[in-house]
Scaffold this active site. Structure first.
Site, mmCIF file in Angstrom:
data_model
loop_
_atom_site.group_PDB
_atom_site.id
_atom_site.type_symbol
_atom_site.label_atom_id
_atom_site.label_comp_id
_atom_site.label_asym_id
_atom_site.label_seq_id
_atom_site.Cartn_x
_atom_site.Cartn_y
_atom_site.Cartn_z
ATOM 1 N N ARG A 83 -10.045 -35.180 39.974
ATOM 2 C CA ARG A 83 -9.498 -33.874 40.365
ATOM 3 C C ARG A 83 -9.873 -33.621 41.821
ATOM 4 O O ARG A 83 -10.982 -33.960 42.253
ATOM 5 C CB ARG A 83 -10.021 -32.752 39.466
ATOM 6 C CG ARG A 83 -9.423 -32.762 38.057
ATOM 7 C CD ARG A 83 -9.858 -31.547 37.266
ATOM 8 N NE ARG A 83 -9.386 -31.600 35.886
ATOM 9 C CZ ARG A 83 -8.237 -31.091 35.455
ATOM 10 N NH1 ARG A 83 -7.436 -30.483 36.326
ATOM 11 N NH2 ARG A 83 -7.891 -31.173 34.193
ATOM 12 N N HIS A 119 -0.897 -28.767 32.482
ATOM 13 C CA HIS A 119 -0.019 -27.628 32.757
ATOM 14 C C HIS A 119 1.413 -28.099 33.006
ATOM 15 O O HIS A 119 2.373 -27.538 32.464
ATOM 16 C CB HIS A 119 -0.520 -26.848 33.975
ATOM 17 C CG HIS A 119 -1.646 -25.914 33.685
ATOM 18 N ND1 HIS A 119 -2.913 -26.361 33.382
ATOM 19 C CD2 HIS A 119 -1.713 -24.548 33.658
ATOM 20 C CE1 HIS A 119 -3.710 -25.316 33.173
ATOM 21 N NE2 HIS A 119 -3.006 -24.206 33.330
ATOM 22 N N ARG A 170 -0.556 -26.099 40.878
ATOM 23 C CA ARG A 170 -1.695 -26.944 40.511
ATOM 24 C C ARG A 170 -2.254 -27.696 41.717
ATOM 25 O O ARG A 170 -3.458 -27.943 41.807
ATOM 26 C CB ARG A 170 -1.281 -27.930 39.417
ATOM 27 C CG ARG A 170 -0.721 -27.286 38.168
ATOM 28 C CD ARG A 170 -1.663 -26.262 37.594
ATOM 29 N NE ARG A 170 -2.844 -26.869 36.983
ATOM 30 C CZ ARG A 170 -3.944 -26.198 36.656
ATOM 31 N NH1 ARG A 170 -4.030 -24.908 36.918
ATOM 32 N NH2 ARG A 170 -4.968 -26.815 36.092
ATOM 33 N N HIS A 176 -5.106 -30.507 40.669
ATOM 34 C CA HIS A 176 -4.439 -31.789 40.455
ATOM 35 C C HIS A 176 -3.925 -32.375 41.758
ATOM 36 O O HIS A 176 -3.651 -31.652 42.718
ATOM 37 C CB HIS A 176 -3.258 -31.636 39.491
ATOM 38 C CG HIS A 176 -3.652 -31.388 38.068
ATOM 39 N ND1 HIS A 176 -4.225 -32.359 37.278
ATOM 40 C CD2 HIS A 176 -3.566 -30.277 37.293
ATOM 41 C CE1 HIS A 176 -4.471 -31.849 36.073
ATOM 42 N NE2 HIS A 176 -4.084 -30.587 36.060
#
Length: 357
Positions: A83, A119, A170, A176
Site C-alpha cells: 500500500r 473498493h 483510492r 492503493h
C-alpha cells in the site's frame, strides 16, 4: 521483478502526490467517494432496495458482493500487494533522492494487502449487476428502441464515471496504487459477469447455503494455515499499518482480512436463513408482496433499521469475540430486511398467516 515493481510503485506514488497537490480542494469529495464505495453500503443500502423492487437482482447483488470480496481476500493473500502509505516510508528506492510527501487520511490506513483494490472490485461488481439488470428489465424481449439505446449509453457512462471516481479516490487517499484499482475493476466485472450465467442461486436451499458458507470458510482458513506452514506471514500488513500509520486510531481491526471474511460469510448465511424461513414465505410470497406501497414500506423500514443497526459496533478488545459478533451482526442484516421486516409489516397490515419461523 523487484525493480519492475519498484518502478510501478513509484508511478503510483507520483500519481498520489500529483493528485494530493493539485486537487487539495477535492479532499472531502474523495473521502466521501471512498466511504460510499465501501462494500458495507451494498449490504445496508443497495441490497434491501433492490431486493424489494426486484428480488432476483437483490439476491444476485449480494452473491456478487460476497463472493467477489472472498476472492479479493484470496487474491490479496497470493499477490502480497503493498500500500502506498507504508511503501513510500519503507522502500529504499528513494535512497538517492527525497521521497514524495504523501498525506494520510482517517480512511487511508487499511490493514490488509493492497492488490487488488477491494473498493474498486466491490463497486465494479455491484454496479455492473445493477446496470445489466436495469437494462434487462427495460429491454425485455422487445427489439431495442432509440430510448433504450439512450438509456444504455447513459447507464454505462454513469458506471464508468463511478469507477473512475472510486479509482481516483483510492489513489488520492494513498490506499492503493493505480495498477491495484485497475485489477480490482476488472476482477469485479468478471465476477458479476459470471453470476449472470448462474441460476441456482435463486432457489438454493438452506443446506446449500450452509455448505457453501462452510466451504468458503474452510478454504480460506485452510489456505491461511497452508501458507503459514510454508513460512508465509499473512498478517505482515497489520504490523506495517500499525507502524506506518500517522495516528493509531486510524488503524481499524474491521479492515483486517479475517474481519472481512466473517462479515461476508455471515451475510451469505443470513440470506440463506432468511430466504428459507416461513416469515419470508408468508410475507414476500403472499398477496401483499405485489402491492407496491408494501414493498416501498419494506424498503424504508429496512433502511432505517439497518442504519441504526450499523451504528452498533462490536467490541474490538478481544479479536475472537469481535469476529463472532461481526458474523452474527452481518447475518442479521439480510434476516431483518428479507424476512423480519416484511413479516412484521404484513402482520400489521392484516396478513392472515401469523406463524413464526
Amino acid at each position: 521483478m523487484e525493480k519492475g515493481m519498484n518502478v510501478l510503485h513509484d508511478f503510483g506514488i507520483q500519481s498520489t502526490h500529483y493528485l494530493q497537490v493539485n486537487y487539495q480542494n477535492s479532499q472531502d469529495w474523495f473521502i466521501l467517494v471512498s466511504v460510499i464505495a465501501d462494500l458495507r453500503n451494498a449490504f445496508y443500502v443497495l441490497f434491501p432496495i433492490w431486493f424489494h423492487l426486484r428480488e432476483a437482482v437483490g439476491i444476485k447483488l449480494l452473491w456478487v458482493a460476497v463472493i467477489g470480496d472472498w476472492l479479493n481476500l484470496v487474491f490479496k493473500w497470493i499477490l502480497f500487494g503493498q500500500r502506498p502509505y507504508w511503501w513510500v516510508l519503507d522502500t529504499d528506492y528513494y535512497s538517492n533522492t527525497s521521497a514524495p510527501l504523501i498525506k494520510q487520511f482517517p480512511v487511508t490506513c487499511e490493514t490488509g494487502p493492497g492488490s487488488p483494490s477491494g473498493h474498486a472490485m466491490g463497486t465494479a461488481g455491484v454496479y455492473y449487476v445493477m446496470v445489466t439488470s436495469t437494462l434487462s428489465i427495460f429491454r425485455g424481449k422487445k427489439k431495442p428502441t432509440y430510448r433504450f439505446r439512450c438509456l444504455n449509453v447513459m447507464l454505462w457512462l454513469g458506471f464508468w464515471v463511478v469507477q473512475l471516481n472510486v479509482c481516483l479516490s483510492r489513489i488520492y487517499l494513498a490506499a492503493h496504487f493505480p495498477h491495484q484499482v485497475v485489477a480490482g475493476v476488472l476482477s469485479g466485472i468478471a465476477v458479476a459477469e459470471t453470476f449472470r450465467h448462474i441460476q441456482s442461486i435463486y432457489n438454493a436451499s438452506l443446506k446449500k447455503y450452509f455448505l457453501i458458507t462452510c466451504f468458503l470458510f474452510s478454504f480460506a482458513i485452510g489456505f491461511y494455515l497452508l501458507l503459514k506452514w510454508l513460512g508465509v506471514d499473512l498478517l505482515w500488513t497489520l504490523e506495517k499499518a500499525k507502524r506506518r500509520c500517522e495516528r493509531p486510531e486510524w488503524v481499524h481491526i474491521d479492515t483486517t482480512p479475517f474481519a472481512s471474511l466473517l462479515k461476508n460469510l455471515g451475510t451469505l448465511f443470513g440470506l440463506g436463513l432468511a430466504l428459507n424461513s416461513s416469515m419470508y414465505r408468508e410475507s414476500c410470497k403472499g398477496k401483499l408482496s405485489k402491492w407496491f406501497p408494501f414493498r416501498l414500506s419494506c424498503i424504508v423500514a429496512s433502511l432505517v433499521l439497518l442504519h441504526l443497526f450499523d451504528s452498533l459496533k462490536p467490541p474490538s478488545q478481544i479479536e475472537l469475540i469481535f469476529y463472532v459478533l461481526s458474523f452474527c451482526k452481518s447475518a442479521a442484516v439480510p434476516l431483518a430486511s428479507v424476512s423480519l421486516i416484511p413479516y412484521c409489516l404484513a402482520w400489521v397490515l392484516g396478513q392472515p398467516n401469523k406463524k413464526t419461523v
